[in-house]
Design an enzyme around this catalytic site. Structure first.
Site, PDB file in Angstrom:
ATOM      1  N   ASN A 262       0.881  -1.174   0.000  1.00  0.00           N
ATOM      2  CA  ASN A 262       0.000   0.000   0.000  1.00  0.00           C
ATOM      3  C   ASN A 262       0.916   1.220   0.000  1.00  0.00           C
ATOM      4  OD1 ASN A 262      -1.370   2.348   0.966  1.00  0.00           O
ATOM      5  ND2 ASN A 262      -3.057   1.070   1.668  1.00  0.00           N
TER       6      ASN A 262
ATOM      7  N   GLU B   2      -3.908   1.801  -2.959  1.00  0.00           N
ATOM      8  CA  GLU B   2      -4.039   3.224  -2.636  1.00  0.00           C
ATOM      9  C   GLU B   2      -3.118   4.064  -3.528  1.00  0.00           C
ATOM     10  OE1 GLU B   2      -5.136   5.684   1.367  1.00  0.00           O
ATOM     11  OE2 GLU B   2      -4.097   3.783   1.679  1.00  0.00           O
TER      12      GLU B   2
ATOM     13  N   TYR C 238      -7.747  -3.924  -2.324  1.00  0.00           N
ATOM     14  CA  TYR C 238      -7.681  -2.886  -1.299  1.00  0.00           C
ATOM     15  C   TYR C 238      -9.044  -2.859  -0.608  1.00  0.00           C
ATOM     16  CZ  TYR C 238      -7.305   1.698   0.931  1.00  0.00           C
ATOM     17  OH  TYR C 238      -7.301   2.720   1.853  1.00  0.00           O
TER      18      TYR C 238
ATOM     19  N   ASP D 150      -3.830  -4.944   0.676  1.00  0.00           N
ATOM     20  CA  ASP D 150      -4.143  -4.336   1.959  1.00  0.00           C
ATOM     21  C   ASP D 150      -5.573  -4.755   2.282  1.00  0.00           C
ATOM     22  OD1 ASP D 150      -4.715  -2.816   4.141  1.00  0.00           O
ATOM     23  OD2 ASP D 150      -4.413  -0.873   3.173  1.00  0.00           O
TER      24      ASP D 150
ATOM     25  N   ASN E 164      -6.808  -4.723   5.284  1.00  0.00           N
ATOM     26  CA  ASN E 164      -7.264  -3.835   6.366  1.00  0.00           C
ATOM     27  C   ASN E 164      -7.858  -4.565   7.561  1.00  0.00           C
ATOM     28  OD1 ASN E 164      -6.768  -1.004   6.378  1.00  0.00           O
ATOM     29  ND2 ASN E 164      -7.841  -0.857   4.415  1.00  0.00           N
TER      30      ASN E 164
ATOM     31  N   ASP F  26       2.640   4.429   5.344  1.00  0.00           N
ATOM     32  CA  ASP F  26       2.496   3.818   6.664  1.00  0.00           C
ATOM     33  C   ASP F  26       2.487   2.288   6.588  1.00  0.00           C
ATOM     34  OD1 ASP F  26       0.092   4.105   5.322  1.00  0.00           O
ATOM     35  OD2 ASP F  26      -1.054   4.813   7.042  1.00  0.00           O
ATOM     36  N   HIS F  27       2.490   1.755   5.367  1.00  0.00           N
ATOM     37  CA  HIS F  27       2.613   0.320   5.121  1.00  0.00           C
ATOM     38  C   HIS F  27       4.003   0.037   4.540  1.00  0.00           C
ATOM     39  CE1 HIS F  27      -1.849  -0.595   5.184  1.00  0.00           C
ATOM     40  NE2 HIS F  27      -1.871   0.720   4.994  1.00  0.00           N
TER      41      HIS F  27
END
Length: 271
Positions: free
Chosen positions: A9, A36, A113, A158, A160, A261-262
């Protein structure tokens, strides 16, 4: 044939294209799956990827939000896009590999995603959380995500959801936090079971060990307390279980300048 695949991501492919280039020059996976991407297809940095040796690209983008892409050094046989929850919001793309890539038996790759779900873990109060739960239900029911027998499929992205106790820094403190609530973890596990998928990370790393792929931007220093979650996943069909030869999470990428952040997660298979 050795086949390496990375999922990441990137949180805006145009903003972080230099980081992507840095990673590709070093790791050189055959295929990179991005989530993303946050750009329309016409704005995707195709020329930069082609200069890096990734000439084959499958895109499902949209302006400013979401977006998934698969870039590859080897050619595709076909590409496909599915929509979930009756929303055209660029959360899935799949490709297949075969003879054009000198792969004898077909190989199907799905890049996802999954919706993040907002902050309130109550579908009655939070439309985003309701969307996430319905998305996971549709993944479970989706027939193309049910490989059987000799079907050689890979599902990455991702997703999540951090499904297990040691996929988060504190199971007890995150039970009511979106991404680790029981309803989410149960639905992700149900999708995994319906497809008879193998969760590569937990196949290779004992359940007793902490494993993370994401650390919040909200912490000034992500290394303090190491408060991570495993949100990025690689699943393989049963026919590929014994083909996995390596698995890596590049934690160091979280410390790169202006990082996502990934971090990148890579699997290597003998196909």
């Amino acid at each position: 044939m050795r086949f390496s695949l990375t999922t990441w991501n990137i949180n805006s492919v145009r903003l972080r294209i230099d980081l992507v280039a840095k990673f590709l020059k070093s790791a050189r996976p055959d295929v990179l799956c991005l989530q993303e991407t946050k750009c329309i297809d016409d704005a995707f940095p195709l020329k930069r990827f082609k200069r890096l040796g990734y000439e084959h690209v499958a895109l499902n983008g949209q302006k400013g939000y979401h977006g998934v892409a698969i870039v590859s050094k080897i050619p595709f046989e076909s590409t496909d896009i599915r929509t979930f929850c009756d929303k055209v919001d660029s959360r899935h793309i799949s490709v297949s590999f075969g003879g054009k890539a000198s792969i004898a038996k077909p190989l199907v790759l799905h890049n996802f995603y999954v919706p993040a779900g907002g902050d309130i873990p109550d579908p009655a109060l939070n439309e985003k959380f309701d969307h996430k739960l319905r998305f996971l239900d549709e993944m479970k029911a989706c027939e193309p995500l049910h490989p059987r027998g000799e079907d050689r499929h890979i599902l990455v992205g991702d997703l999540n959801v951090a499904p297990h106790e040691n996929d988060v820094w504190s199971h007890k403190q995150l039970l009511k936090v979106v991404s680790h609530t029981p309803v989410e973890t149960e639905k992700l596990q149900a999708a995994l079971a319906a497809g008879e998928w193998i969760d590569v990370a937990r196949e290779r790393i004992p359940m007793s060990e902490k494993v993370y792929t994401w650390w919040s931007y909200r912490s000034a220093d992500w290394t303090v307390g190491d408060r991570g979650r495993r949100l990025d996943h690689i699943w393989v069909s049963r026919a590929l279980k014994d083909a996995v030869s390596d698995f890596k999470i590049l934690r160091d990428a979280r410390s790169w300048e202006r990082p996502s952040d990934h971090v990148p997660v890579t699997v290597t298979l003998e196909v």
